[in-house]
Enzyme design. Structure first.
Site, PDB file in Angstrom:
ATOM      1  N   ASP A  70      -9.891  -6.082  -3.327  1.00 35.14           N
ATOM      2  CA  ASP A  70      -9.352  -4.887  -2.672  1.00 35.14           C
ATOM      3  C   ASP A  70     -10.356  -3.745  -2.749  1.00 35.14           C
ATOM      4  O   ASP A  70     -10.760  -3.324  -3.831  1.00 35.14           O
ATOM      5  CB  ASP A  70      -8.032  -4.479  -3.354  1.00 35.14           C
ATOM      6  CG  ASP A  70      -7.219  -3.496  -2.529  1.00 35.14           C
ATOM      7  OD1 ASP A  70      -7.814  -2.713  -1.763  1.00 35.14           O
ATOM      8  OD2 ASP A  70      -5.985  -3.505  -2.663  1.00 35.14           O
ATOM      9  N   HIS A  78      -7.286  -6.060   0.583  1.00 37.16           N
ATOM     10  CA  HIS A  78      -6.158  -5.141   0.490  1.00 37.16           C
ATOM     11  C   HIS A  78      -4.901  -5.712   1.148  1.00 37.16           C
ATOM     12  O   HIS A  78      -3.823  -5.141   0.997  1.00 37.16           O
ATOM     13  CB  HIS A  78      -6.537  -3.807   1.150  1.00 37.16           C
ATOM     14  CG  HIS A  78      -5.536  -2.721   0.922  1.00 37.16           C
ATOM     15  ND1 HIS A  78      -5.132  -2.324  -0.332  1.00 37.16           N
ATOM     16  CD2 HIS A  78      -4.844  -1.936   1.807  1.00 37.16           C
ATOM     17  CE1 HIS A  78      -4.257  -1.355  -0.236  1.00 37.16           C
ATOM     18  NE2 HIS A  78      -4.051  -1.106   1.051  1.00 37.16           N
ATOM     19  N   SER A 130       0.832  -1.201   0.000  1.00 35.58           N
ATOM     20  CA  SER A 130       0.000   0.000   0.000  1.00 35.58           C
ATOM     21  C   SER A 130       0.872   1.258   0.000  1.00 35.58           C
ATOM     22  O   SER A 130       1.665   1.458  -0.904  1.00 35.58           O
ATOM     23  CB  SER A 130      -0.973  -0.053   1.182  1.00 35.58           C
ATOM     24  OG  SER A 130      -2.017   0.873   1.048  1.00 35.58           O
TER      25      SER A 130
END
Length: 318
Positions: A230, A258, A96
């Site tokens: 996600d 995610h 991320s």
């Protein structure tokens, strides 16, 4: 549970976990998380590699000062941490926001980057969940101050963790959100997260992108992993990898959100091991870098923006 170590860099205490031996993996967590996001895979990875998993500044057990929370600042901090630990080169693994730091690290310090593995990374497209955009809203701080009061926080995190046991695409990562909400009881953490978001995201989405410099990845082996479900950064952003970094290996984990490394830790470790085993570490060449910079990024950027380049299929892991 791995033992947490501490070092002081520029007057600020940094927490990290170090485990295993062999080639070095630098694991960079995402926004509002900490090194524990890697807990399902650290022990497995440490059987083959030296694993370094820091708490980024402003996160976890690291200090949360008034400081530089930009991608460049974080990349510098990782360079300094590795230098203190006597580590010259790493395969950098970023999840991320940590994926954005990984890309920035490789850009600033190519001589120290052997490979780059990105997990649902920021920086591949503007889209991002509205929940992150709202962090910069004027009323976010007082709302969080209320939601993180002991009674309400306990009720909210308990509800989120119960809902996370329901197997749907929209509930898959609620246990992580519960952990994040728990960490926000510390006003210093909220301060750091707010400044971090303002440096990387505005109301239109992600500000920082790798598209203008992606051609430099020709010199570094790249792999990208994403979860099909996600809800934070949409999986279709993975399609741009075929245009921006056509040599990259790409993987989609089915039944994953995610945090694909937490949803399917064994598969994730297999991907990491296969990636390291089948690629040669990058060897930095100033002459090669100069050639790439002279050639520029006009062709790949035009393809990415115009949509003319074919998008190669990604590997789906059920």
């Amino acid at each position: 549970m791995s033992e947490v170590e501490f070092v002081t860099i520029h007057g600020h205490r940094r927490a990290f976990v170090r485990k295993g031996s062999g080639p070095v993996l630098l694991l960079l967590h995402g926004l509002a998380c900490d090194h524990t996001t890697w807990s399902p895979v650290i022990d497995r990875l440490a059987k083959h590699y030296t694993v370094i998993a820091p708490d980024l500044l402003g996160h976890g057990l690291s200090d949360k000062p008034r400081a530089d929370y930009t991608l460049g600042g974080y990349a510098n901090g990782m360079r300094d941490l590795l230098t203190l630990l006597g580590i010259d080169r790493v395969t950098v693994v970023g999840h991320s926001f940590g994926g954005g730091i990984a890309m920035q690290f490789a850009y600033q310090f190519p001589e120290r980057t052997e490979r780059m593995l990105l997990v649902a990374p920021g920086g591949l497209g503007p889209e991002v969940t509205m929940l992150i955009k709202l962090i910069q809203a004027p009323g976010w701080e007082p709302v969080m101050r209320l939601l993180t009061q002991p009674g309400l926080r306990h009720a909210s995190t308990t509800a989120l963790r119960v809902l996370s046991t329901v197997e749907t695409a929209h509930t898959r990562d609620l246990d992580e959100i519960a952990d994040i909400l728990e960490s926000w009881k510390d006003p210093r953490t909220r301060f750091a997260i707010r400044h971090l978001v303002r440096a990387a995201i505005d109301w239109k989405g992600q500000i920082v992108t790798m598209s203008d410099r992606a051609y430099l990845t020709e010199t570094v082996p790249v792999a990208v992993v994403w979860g099909r479900d996600d809800q934070v950064l949409p999986v279709h952003q993975l399609e741009s990898v075929a245009v921006l970094a056509p040599r990259a290996a790409t993987y989609v984990f089915e039944l994953a959100g995610h945090f694909p490394h937490k949803d399917h830790p064994e598969r994730f470790v297999e991907v990491v091991h296969d990636f390291v085993r089948t690629t040669q570490p990058s060897k930095y060449s100033r002459a090669r870098m100069r050639q790439l910079l002279q050639r520029g990024s006009l062709t790949p950027v035009r393809q990415a923006e115009g949509g003319e380049a074919p998008v190669e299929p990604v590997r789906a892991l059920a």
